[in-house]
Design a protein around this motif. Structure first.
Motif, PDB file in Angstrom:
ATOM      1  N   VAL A  55       1.553  -1.149  -0.150  1.00  0.00           N
ATOM      2  CA  VAL A  55      -0.022  -0.506   0.039  1.00  0.00           C
ATOM      3  C   VAL A  55       1.297   1.482  -0.020  1.00  0.00           C
ATOM      4  CG1 VAL A  55      -2.077   1.298   1.235  1.00  0.00           C
ATOM      5  CG2 VAL A  55      -1.817  -1.309   0.825  1.00  0.00           C
TER       6      VAL A  55
ATOM      7  N   GLU B   7       2.626  10.102   1.236  1.00  0.00           N
ATOM      8  CA  GLU B   7       3.534   8.693   2.262  1.00  0.00           C
ATOM      9  C   GLU B   7       2.279   8.207   2.764  1.00  0.00           C
ATOM     10  OE1 GLU B   7       6.141   8.626   5.370  1.00  0.00           O
ATOM     11  OE2 GLU B   7       6.696  10.587   4.213  1.00  0.00           O
ATOM     12  N   LEU B   8       1.654   7.019   2.746  1.00  0.00           N
ATOM     13  CA  LEU B   8       0.821   6.244   3.841  1.00  0.00           C
ATOM     14  C   LEU B   8       1.246   6.722   5.565  1.00  0.00           C
ATOM     15  CD1 LEU B   8      -1.624   4.003   3.588  1.00  0.00           C
ATOM     16  CD2 LEU B   8       0.496   2.038   4.585  1.00  0.00           C
ATOM     17  N   THR B   9      -0.297   7.133   5.879  1.00  0.00           N
ATOM     18  CA  THR B   9       0.213   6.906   6.567  1.00  0.00           C
ATOM     19  C   THR B   9      -0.564   6.561   8.424  1.00  0.00           C
ATOM     20  OG1 THR B   9      -1.277   9.145   6.859  1.00  0.00           O
ATOM     21  CG2 THR B   9       1.012  10.274   7.100  1.00  0.00           C
ATOM     22  N   PHE B  10      -1.597   6.158   7.541  1.00  0.00           N
ATOM     23  CA  PHE B  10      -2.715   5.225   8.505  1.00  0.00           C
ATOM     24  C   PHE B  10      -3.252   4.151   7.348  1.00  0.00           C
ATOM     25  CE2 PHE B  10      -7.070   4.615  11.049  1.00  0.00           C
ATOM     26  CZ  PHE B  10      -6.241   4.053  11.733  1.00  0.00           C
ATOM     27  N   LEU B  11      -3.737   3.148   7.265  1.00  0.00           N
ATOM     28  CA  LEU B  11      -4.251   1.941   6.692  1.00  0.00           C
ATOM     29  C   LEU B  11      -5.479   1.571   7.649  1.00  0.00           C
ATOM     30  CD1 LEU B  11      -4.672   0.713   4.527  1.00  0.00           C
ATOM     31  CD2 LEU B  11      -2.590  -1.566   5.121  1.00  0.00           C
ATOM     32  N   ARG B  12      -6.700   1.055   7.166  1.00  0.00           N
ATOM     33  CA  ARG B  12      -7.692   0.698   8.040  1.00  0.00           C
ATOM     34  C   ARG B  12      -8.742  -0.519   6.755  1.00  0.00           C
ATOM     35  NH1 ARG B  12      -9.913   4.690  12.382  1.00  0.00           N
ATOM     36  NH2 ARG B  12     -11.956   3.281  13.475  1.00  0.00           N
TER      37      ARG B  12
END
Lengths: 109, 109
Positions: free
Chosen positions: B64, B76-81
Motif C-alpha cells: 500500500v 506517503e502512507l500514514t494510516f491504513l484501516r
C-alpha cells in the motif's frame, strides 16, 4: 460513457445519485464506481486518473479481500481506508461493485 | 521477548506504554508493534496469530505504501484501516515501525 452489459439502468440511476451526493461533501476530490475487475462504470476524475486509479485500486481491493479471508475464512472485507499525507482513499465493496472516494483531509479541517 | 538490536530500551518502554494504553480501549482484541519487515517487537496476540498477522500485514503495508507513492510520488502512507464483517485492522506506520491494532467493532457498539 459506456457501461458493462450487466449494469441495469435502474442501478445506474442509483449510482449517479450516490456519486452526486458524495461529491457534494466538503473535501471530496473524486468519486468512482467500478466493477470488481476495475472496469469503470462512473467517475468524476479525468480519463487518465480514472484508469490509473481503477487498475491499481481494484487489484489492491482483491488482494485485501483475500487477506481478510486468509486471516479468517468466515470474514469478508467491508471497507478499506488509506490515509496518506496528501489525501484519503476510501473503498467500499458492495456486491459486484467498488465505490471509491478520494478526499483531501486538509480541506475538511 | 527478544528485540531486534536496533531497538533502544527507551523506545521499548514507550512501546510498552503505547500497547498498554491502546489495549485498555473497549473492543481492542490485539496490539502488535513490528518493524517494517514484519519482525515482531511487541504483541498481545498468541505466537501463531502474531506471526501470521506480522507476515501478512507487513507485506500489505509495503504494497500500500508503494501504491500511495505510485499515485503521487510526493505522498506517503500514514494510516491504513481494513474493516471487515468480523473486525477492524488498523495499521499505523511510524518511521521504522508498524503499529497494528485489531478491534472488534461489535463490542464497541
Amino acid at each position: 460513457m459506456t457501461y458493462p452489459d450487466a449494469v441495469e439502468s435502474s442501478t445506474i440511476a442509483e449510482m449517479e445519485e450516490t456519486i452526486a451526493r458524495i461529491s457534494s461533501h466538503k473535501g471530496v476530490e473524486g468519486v468512482m464506481i467500478m466493477d470488481r475487475r476495475g472496469a469503470i462504470i462512473q467517475s468524476t476524475l479525468d480519463e487518465e486518473q480514472t484508469s490509473t486509479h481503477a487498475m491499481i485500486l481494484s487489484e489492491l481491493t482483491t488482494k485485501v479481500s483475500s487477506i481478510v479471508g486468509m486471516l479468517n475464512q468466515d470474514d469478508e472485507l467491508t471497507f478499506l481506508r488509506i490515509r496518506s499525507k496528501q489525501r484519503e482513499i476510501m473503498i467500499s465493496p458492495d456486491n459486484d461493485f467498488l465505490l471509491v472516494v478520494l478526499q483531501n483531509p486538509k480541506s475538511i479541517e
